[in-house]
Design a protein around this motif. Sequence first.
Motif, PDB file in Angstrom:
ATOM      1  N   GLY A  66       0.828  -1.216   0.000  1.00 44.64           N
ATOM      2  CA  GLY A  66       0.000   0.000   0.000  1.00 44.64           C
ATOM      3  C   GLY A  66       0.853   1.254   0.000  1.00 44.64           C
ATOM      4  N   GLU A 100      -1.294  -4.651   2.886  1.00 46.60           N
ATOM      5  CA  GLU A 100      -0.142  -3.844   3.330  1.00 46.60           C
ATOM      6  C   GLU A 100       0.393  -4.385   4.656  1.00 46.60           C
ATOM      7  OE1 GLU A 100       1.959  -1.196   2.404  1.00 46.60           O
ATOM      8  OE2 GLU A 100       2.732  -1.487   4.427  1.00 46.60           O
ATOM      9  N   VAL A 106       2.978   4.064   7.093  1.00 47.49           N
ATOM     10  CA  VAL A 106       3.246   4.368   5.668  1.00 47.49           C
ATOM     11  C   VAL A 106       3.324   5.889   5.480  1.00 47.49           C
ATOM     12  CG1 VAL A 106       2.351   4.166   3.306  1.00 47.49           C
ATOM     13  CG2 VAL A 106       2.186   2.213   4.862  1.00 47.49           C
ATOM     14  N   ALA A 125       9.938  10.893  -1.624  1.00 46.85           N
ATOM     15  CA  ALA A 125      10.090  11.749  -2.798  1.00 46.85           C
ATOM     16  C   ALA A 125       9.289  13.050  -2.709  1.00 46.85           C
ATOM     17  CB  ALA A 125       9.651  10.954  -4.025  1.00 46.85           C
ATOM     18  N   GLN A 172       5.544  12.832  -1.474  1.00 42.85           N
ATOM     19  CA  GLN A 172       5.015  11.464  -1.576  1.00 42.85           C
ATOM     20  C   GLN A 172       4.036  11.164  -0.438  1.00 42.85           C
ATOM     21  OE1 GLN A 172       7.955   8.476  -2.382  1.00 42.85           O
ATOM     22  NE2 GLN A 172       6.830   6.860  -1.346  1.00 42.85           N
ATOM     23  N   GLY A 229      10.106  -6.392  -0.567  1.00 44.80           N
ATOM     24  CA  GLY A 229       8.855  -7.152  -0.510  1.00 44.80           C
ATOM     25  C   GLY A 229       9.012  -8.613  -0.914  1.00 44.80           C
ATOM     26  N   CYS A 239       5.595  -3.919  -9.942  1.00 43.00           N
ATOM     27  CA  CYS A 239       5.464  -2.471 -10.191  1.00 43.00           C
ATOM     28  C   CYS A 239       6.338  -1.706  -9.212  1.00 43.00           C
ATOM     29  CB  CYS A 239       4.046  -2.006  -9.877  1.00 43.00           C
ATOM     30  SG  CYS A 239       2.929  -1.943 -11.227  1.00 43.00           S
ATOM     31  N   LYS A 295      13.460  10.325  -9.716  1.00 42.00           N
ATOM     32  CA  LYS A 295      12.789   9.409 -10.652  1.00 42.00           C
ATOM     33  C   LYS A 295      12.106   8.211  -9.971  1.00 42.00           C
ATOM     34  CE  LYS A 295      13.320  11.726 -14.123  1.00 42.00           C
ATOM     35  NZ  LYS A 295      12.180  12.590 -14.036  1.00 42.00           N
ATOM     36  N   LEU A 314       9.687   7.578  -7.471  1.00 37.71           N
ATOM     37  CA  LEU A 314       8.226   7.574  -7.414  1.00 37.71           C
ATOM     38  C   LEU A 314       7.622   7.699  -8.819  1.00 37.71           C
ATOM     39  CD1 LEU A 314       5.491   7.879  -5.987  1.00 37.71           C
ATOM     40  CD2 LEU A 314       6.060  10.269  -5.574  1.00 37.71           C
ATOM     41  N   ALA A 329       7.808   4.452 -10.665  1.00 37.82           N
ATOM     42  CA  ALA A 329       6.772   3.556 -10.125  1.00 37.82           C
ATOM     43  C   ALA A 329       5.429   3.901 -10.783  1.00 37.82           C
ATOM     44  CB  ALA A 329       6.691   3.704  -8.607  1.00 37.82           C
TER      45      ALA A 329
END
Length: 389
Positions: free
Chosen positions: A10, A32, A39, A45, A101, A162, A283, A296, A298, A301
């Motif tokens: 998440g 998540e 989070v 970013a 972000q 992850g 992703c 670059k 974020l 992504a």
Amino acid sequence: MRTQVVIIGGGPSGLLLGQLLHTIGVDAVVIERKTRDYVLSRIRAGVLERGTVDLLRQAGVDGRLHTEGLIHEGTMISLDDEMFRLNFTKTTGHPVIVYGQTEVTRDLFDARAACGAKTVFEAEEVVIGNVEGSAPTVSYTHEGRRHTITCDIVAGCDGFHGVSRQTIPQDKRREFEKVYPFGWLGVLSETPPVHHDLIYANSARGFALCSMRNANLSRYYIQCSMGDNAEDWSDEAFWEELKHRLPPEIAATLVTGPTIEKSIAPLRSFVCEPMRFGQLFLCGDAAHIVPPTGAKGLNTAASDVHYLFQGLKAFYGSNDSSGLEQYSAKALARVWKAERFSWWFTSLMHRFPEQTEFELKMQRAELEFLRTSQSAQAAMAENYVGLPY
Ligand code: FAD
Ligand code: DHB
């Protein structure tokens, strides 16, 4: 339980994909590992490319971004005491938007909650199964109970550490990596930014970056040694070091104050190929990392999310899987260009251990070329505002 898409992670990529899928009526569950507050506490970013802004608009979460985001039409670049401005809009017709972000993620969480889409926080021991079949599964433990969701597609948006990338067997993926011999020490402080543009500074004492979040919230970074601990850097030592790395007229106007966050990030370039294995699609940071110089991470992504969303839209809308088939190749083509730009800008702006006099002269000559050449500025600006999708 069954759903169409399970999104693992998440962070910005998982939440953005979830919101885009919501706009076309595709059900997705976000799994998540951490809490929402955790989070949102990660300061990362700050610069959004136009493509990212456009995706947030498509997802219906650009309201606050347009009222609170800061439009930046250029950036300052300094070498020792000299500084010049690079104008993005003059060469590309596009600015970038400075909007953290954390705020992007907050807007996406709020939109997700408002539309009633399911998010499982604090999910532990996430395991992805049967990705080579047509009905993959995602199992996890939540509040002591084990759950399994069956789906069509698993989106691995769970960052560098992850579980998704590790699910791809080692002989089915290739990884490319470069680790840089320094880190970035970043601080956030409730002080007015030192300049209305960002300043990327190359100095004899190392790189520095002056950024911001709003008129009274500044974000500063300095290149530091790999072994440094953020706790060992007092606020005074940070401000002193930053001032040494900026042109004197800028350093003289720097407003300092207590820092409200201080952390060190390592610098790395990393790409995993391919970005798809069976029904699992990687992703964002799950598949690649860039050093932060040039902002670059974020944005790349987000471009992955764009390609995956287009593939899923065709798949669910017209039973056309060609976009999903082409996902990895399309995403990677853009990823490698972002990798190249971030590597180039990092190499240009930092001091490397054992850098020779010749290499320093090359940096100086390249910065001088950038300062004086319209075409060099256009190439830099084209990459900075974001290559087209
Ligand atoms: P992430 O933001 O990493 O999100 C992944 C999510 O998945 C996280 O919420 C994580 O908790 C969750 N997760 C992980 N494992 C599991 C699991 N097993 N099960 C379930 N969930 C899981 N980019 C810039 O452009 N500029 C910067 O200044 C900048 N600074 C950065 C500083 C740091 C310390 C880091 C780590 C990154 C920084 N980046 C920066 C990069 C940028 O923040 C990332 O590119 C961006 O966050 C990628 O988003 P993502 O959603 O792909 O991954
Ligand atoms: C920020 C971070 C970056 O890596 C960058 O190139 C520009 C801005 C930031 O956090 O504001």
